[in-house]
Design an enzyme around this catalytic site. Structure first.
Site, PDB file in Angstrom:
ATOM      1  N   TYR A  93       7.173  29.211  11.791  1.00 51.82           N
ATOM      2  CA  TYR A  93       5.915  29.567  12.452  1.00 51.82           C
ATOM      3  C   TYR A  93       5.254  28.337  13.080  1.00 51.82           C
ATOM      4  O   TYR A  93       4.766  28.399  14.209  1.00 51.82           O
ATOM      5  CB  TYR A  93       4.954  30.255  11.464  1.00 51.82           C
TER       6      TYR A  93
ATOM      7  N   TYR B  25      -1.810  39.218  10.163  1.00 50.68           N
ATOM      8  CA  TYR B  25      -0.700  40.040  10.678  1.00 50.68           C
ATOM      9  C   TYR B  25      -0.542  41.208   9.711  1.00 50.68           C
ATOM     10  O   TYR B  25      -0.240  40.985   8.532  1.00 50.68           O
ATOM     11  CB  TYR B  25       0.603  39.251  10.693  1.00 50.68           C
TER      12      TYR B  25
ATOM     13  N   PRO C 121       6.041  39.028  21.118  1.00 51.69           N
ATOM     14  CA  PRO C 121       4.970  38.074  20.808  1.00 51.69           C
ATOM     15  C   PRO C 121       4.697  37.849  19.321  1.00 51.69           C
ATOM     16  O   PRO C 121       3.934  36.944  18.972  1.00 51.69           O
ATOM     17  CB  PRO C 121       3.739  38.698  21.484  1.00 51.69           C
TER      18      PRO C 121
ATOM     19  N   LYS D 176       5.688  32.653  19.890  1.00 53.08           N
ATOM     20  CA  LYS D 176       6.637  31.619  20.305  1.00 53.08           C
ATOM     21  C   LYS D 176       6.799  31.447  21.821  1.00 53.08           C
ATOM     22  O   LYS D 176       7.365  30.438  22.267  1.00 53.08           O
ATOM     23  CB  LYS D 176       8.031  31.936  19.711  1.00 53.08           C
TER      24      LYS D 176
ATOM     25  N   HIS E 295      -5.457  25.702  12.239  1.00 56.76           N
ATOM     26  CA  HIS E 295      -5.208  26.717  11.209  1.00 56.76           C
ATOM     27  C   HIS E 295      -4.114  26.234  10.269  1.00 56.76           C
ATOM     28  O   HIS E 295      -2.994  25.977  10.685  1.00 56.76           O
ATOM     29  CB  HIS E 295      -4.806  28.050  11.850  1.00 56.76           C
TER      30      HIS E 295
END
Ligand code: FAD
Ligand code: DHB
Length: 389
Positions: A384, A200, A292, A296, A72
């Site tokens: 990220y 998200y 979550p 990580k 991704h």
């Protein structure tokens, strides 16, 4: 029984450490409370950082992740009825791999079996002894028989509820914690993902996340109340709620299906310091928990293992204790940055029951800043995809 490194716990931290040590000729035994099937039945993380992927390659178990995992290049943030893409590839030239923790665990277990290393499943009443001496030992019961394992070092990789952290005296251990007033309800379903990348979503009804495990399997989450029970949430109710929290296009593409896993996880930030006491090391969830939202948890377990593996190589191959002495400080420096990022993402994307008008305006400003500033997006992207080791 005697070994060089006794590893407590066969989650990703323990299995990865074991595999790396075995490949470098360092003898180790893993003691796991549960059965192998139980460990493989737990559905957890899905996003793998480059550093974690490199470690799995180093451990010789990365092949299936590369063939079946989904690369991704970015994620999408949904708020105010719109989706905004953040491209890691364009911003920092990096990507993540979407590949389930269950599959990583399976690959590591198979690698360990092929290497002929010992894992004792269903090891009961594990207790640690003489950790302040040079000859620590681990006692446990297996199939009703009391056993003792002598070793040079103990790696406490037994998760948040394990015994390793609790074996460090209260006078030494310091803990830092934040508990969030909500949980995540997650389902697994054999339906294609609503979008090619993760979404998200921040919505006034609460956070939502559309993730995946493959082109035909979705992993979907919604923020829920801590009082909710899984039985309160039929699949119909779950989909109805998720749809309301997504933008119109994603909501239209959402294909309801029958879930085959459904669970609620509370959200918590937690760090225990130090990560070493005498001959005992803590790694992964045994030492720290992140909410979550930043994906990580698994990746931090891998970076701890990197520092610990390097420290043990220093000791056994170069006769130096330097890495061992530096382990806690090196690992914690990275842990706290991931704690910060996970806390920040959680704060930005969830609905807090107690939040005031001011808090919500700040949240909107945060999202708008991220949408409009390349500097903010670069910061998001580098965290990220994972900070360097
Ligand atoms: P664990 O995976 O917890 O492994 C510890 C092992 O030790 C377990 O197998 C346990 O059975 C064993 N053990 C425990 N006590 C003992 C004992 N006394 N003796 C011997 N063995 C023992 N992270 C994300 O990034 N995204 C997510 O969506 C996500 N979802 C999660 C959902 C849940 C319910 C949980 C608990 C965690 C989730 N995480 C998620 C976090 C991520 O899965 C963990 O960070 C990761 O599993 C840490 O690996 P670990 O090896 O340190 O610990
Ligand atoms: C998944 C879980 C996460 O916590 C996250 O931030 C992204 C993906 C997942 O389970 O796929």
């Amino acid at each position: 029984m005697r070994t060089q490194v006794a590893i407590i716990g066969a989650g990703p931290a323990g299995l990865l450490l074991g595999q790396l040590l075995t490949r470098h000729g360092i003898d180790n035994v893993i003691l796991e409370l549960r059965s192998a099937d139980y460990v493989l039945g737990r559905v957890r993380a899905g996003v793998v950082e480059k550093g974690t992927a490199d470690m799995l390659d180093e451990a010789g178990v990365g092949a299936r992740m590369h063939s079946e995992g989904l690369v991704h290049d970015g994620v999408e943030l949904a708020f105010g009825g719109q989706r905004h893409r953040i491209s890691f590839r364009d911003l920092i030239g990096k990507a993540v791999i979407v590949y389930g923790q269950t599959e990583i665990t399976r690959d590591l277990m198979e690698g360990r079996a092929a290497a002929g290393a010992t894992t004792v499943y269903e090891a009961e009443d594990v207790s640690l002894h003489d950790i302040e001496s040079d000859r620590p030992k681990v006692r446990y019961r297996h199939k009703g028989v009391e056993q003792e394992l002598d070793c040079d070092f103990i790696a406490g990789c037994d998760g948040y509820h394990g015994i390793s952290r609790r074996s460090i005296p209260d006078t030494v251990l310091r803990t830092y914690e934040r508990v969030y007033p909500f949980g995540w309800l997650g389902i697994l379903v054999d339906r294609p993902p609503v979008s090619e990348e993760l979404i998200y979503a921040n919505h006034e009804r609460g956070f939502a996340l559309c993730s995946m495990r493959s082109p035909t399997r979705s992993r979907l989450y919604i923020q829920c109340s801590l009082e909710d029970r899984v039985e309160d949430w039929s699949d119909e109710r779950f989909y109805e709620e998720l749809k309301r929290r997504l933008d119109d296009e994603a909501a239209r593409r959402l294909e309801p299906g029958q879930s085959f896993e459904k669970s609620i996880a509370p959200l918590r930030s937690f760090v225990a310091e130090p990560l070493r006491h005498g001959r005992l090391f803590l790694a992964g969830d045994a030492a720290h928990i992140v909410p979550p939202t930043g994906a990580k948890g698994l990746n931090l377990a891998a970076s701890d293992v990197f520092y610990l593996w390097q420290a043990l190589l220093d000791f056994y191959k170069r006769g130096s204790s330097q890495g061992i002495d530096a382990y806690s400080g090196r690992a914690l420096a990275r842990v706290w940055k991931a704690e910060r990022f996970s806390w920040w993402m959680t704060s930005m994307l969830h609905r807090f029951p107690e939040s005031s008008g001011f808090d919500r305006k700040i949240q909107q400003a945060e999202l708008d800043y991220l949408r409009s500033s390349q500097a903010a997006q670069i910061s998001f992207a580098e965290n990220y995809v994972g900070l360097p080791y």
